[in-house]
Design a protein around this motif. Sequence first.
Motif, short mmCIF file in Angstrom:
data_model
loop_
_atom_site.label_atom_id
_atom_site.label_comp_id
_atom_site.label_asym_id
_atom_site.label_seq_id
_atom_site.Cartn_x
_atom_site.Cartn_y
_atom_site.Cartn_z
N GLN A 70 47.86 29.08 -26.42
CA GLN A 70 47.59 30.30 -27.16
C GLN A 70 48.67 30.58 -28.21
O GLN A 70 48.39 31.09 -29.26
CB GLN A 70 47.47 31.49 -26.21
N THR A 71 49.91 30.27 -27.89
CA THR A 71 51.02 30.54 -28.78
C THR A 71 51.42 29.26 -29.49
O THR A 71 51.56 28.22 -28.85
CB THR A 71 52.22 31.08 -27.97
N VAL A 72 51.61 29.34 -30.79
CA VAL A 72 52.04 28.19 -31.58
C VAL A 72 53.35 28.55 -32.25
O VAL A 72 53.49 29.61 -32.85
CB VAL A 72 50.98 27.81 -32.64
N VAL A 73 54.33 27.67 -32.12
CA VAL A 73 55.62 27.86 -32.78
C VAL A 73 55.88 26.69 -33.72
O VAL A 73 55.32 25.61 -33.56
CB VAL A 73 56.78 27.99 -31.77
N THR A 74 56.72 26.96 -34.70
CA THR A 74 57.11 25.94 -35.68
C THR A 74 58.62 25.86 -35.73
O THR A 74 59.29 26.88 -35.84
CB THR A 74 56.57 26.29 -37.08
N VAL A 75 59.14 24.65 -35.62
CA VAL A 75 60.57 24.38 -35.78
C VAL A 75 60.71 23.56 -37.04
O VAL A 75 59.99 22.58 -37.24
CB VAL A 75 61.13 23.61 -34.57
N ARG A 76 61.63 23.98 -37.88
CA ARG A 76 61.94 23.21 -39.08
C ARG A 76 63.41 22.82 -38.98
O ARG A 76 64.27 23.66 -38.77
CB ARG A 76 61.66 24.03 -40.34
N MET A 77 63.65 21.53 -39.14
CA MET A 77 64.98 20.99 -38.92
C MET A 77 65.35 20.08 -40.09
O MET A 77 64.55 19.22 -40.48
CB MET A 77 64.94 20.21 -37.60
N LEU A 78 66.53 20.27 -40.63
CA LEU A 78 67.02 19.38 -41.67
C LEU A 78 67.68 18.18 -41.02
O LEU A 78 68.54 18.32 -40.15
CB LEU A 78 68.02 20.11 -42.57
N VAL A 79 67.25 16.99 -41.42
CA VAL A 79 67.76 15.75 -40.85
C VAL A 79 68.34 14.91 -41.99
O VAL A 79 67.67 14.71 -43.01
CB VAL A 79 66.62 14.96 -40.15
N PRO A 80 69.57 14.44 -41.85
CA PRO A 80 70.14 13.58 -42.90
C PRO A 80 69.21 12.39 -43.18
O PRO A 80 68.65 11.79 -42.26
CB PRO A 80 71.47 13.12 -42.31
N SER A 81 69.07 12.08 -44.47
CA SER A 81 68.12 11.03 -44.86
C SER A 81 68.45 9.68 -44.24
O SER A 81 67.55 8.86 -44.03
CB SER A 81 68.03 10.93 -46.38
N ASP A 82 69.72 9.43 -43.91
CA ASP A 82 70.05 8.15 -43.30
C ASP A 82 69.67 8.09 -41.82
O ASP A 82 69.73 7.04 -41.20
CB ASP A 82 71.53 7.80 -43.49
N GLN A 83 69.23 9.21 -41.23
CA GLN A 83 68.79 9.22 -39.84
C GLN A 83 67.27 9.31 -39.70
O GLN A 83 66.74 9.05 -38.62
CB GLN A 83 69.40 10.41 -39.10
N ILE A 84 66.57 9.69 -40.74
CA ILE A 84 65.14 9.94 -40.63
C ILE A 84 64.38 8.68 -40.21
O ILE A 84 63.38 8.76 -39.49
CB ILE A 84 64.58 10.56 -41.93
N GLY A 85 64.86 7.53 -40.61
CA GLY A 85 64.22 6.27 -40.22
C GLY A 85 64.22 6.05 -38.72
O GLY A 85 63.31 5.43 -38.17
N TYR A 86 65.24 6.55 -38.03
CA TYR A 86 65.29 6.43 -36.57
C TYR A 86 64.20 7.26 -35.90
O TYR A 86 63.78 6.95 -34.79
CB TYR A 86 66.66 6.85 -36.03
N LEU A 87 63.76 8.31 -36.58
CA LEU A 87 62.70 9.15 -36.02
C LEU A 87 61.31 8.62 -36.35
O LEU A 87 60.36 8.87 -35.62
CB LEU A 87 62.82 10.59 -36.55
N ILE A 88 61.21 7.91 -37.47
CA ILE A 88 59.90 7.40 -37.89
C ILE A 88 59.65 6.00 -37.32
O ILE A 88 58.61 5.75 -36.76
CB ILE A 88 59.81 7.38 -39.43
#
Length: 153
Positions: A70-88
């Motif tokens: 029923q409840t929806v939350v949104t988290v927005r997080m800044l990630v250094p561009s050199d780390q984003i590949g580890y998440l993708i």
Amino acid sequence: MRVNEALPGCDERVVTIYSNSEERNRIEDDNEDFVCPAFDALFKVHDMVVVEEFDDDDDYNDNDEYSEGQTVVTVRMLVPSDQIGYLIGKGGPIIQTLRNDTNAQIRVRNDNLPMCALALSHDELLQIIGDPSAVREALYQVAFLLYNNPSRF
């Protein structure tokens, strides 16, 4: 923790959380798991924001729990561009596994960076959307991946 100054015309601020990686805090009173203080602070800030945002909401009950779905939350997080590949991951398998494991919507946004983040040109915006427990689990997994793959910036 560091909270950046508010920019004129922007209702958001950048919060930077960091700690000595050798320190450890217990994440919950009844739990045997220990995490670095930055993890602990991240979850405490997240939980406080969720509680404050939905404190008057009908989906929030007296036991400090949310009615799932029923409840929806949104988290927005800044990630250094050199780390984003580890998440993708190459071709996207890591982010897809995170989505499947947590049932949260997770995406990297290169557009619409908030004004408060424009000065941080080496960051990418990671957005996590879902019910509070799914978002919290996704946040934990993302933080764990980032912790194990530190930024060079």
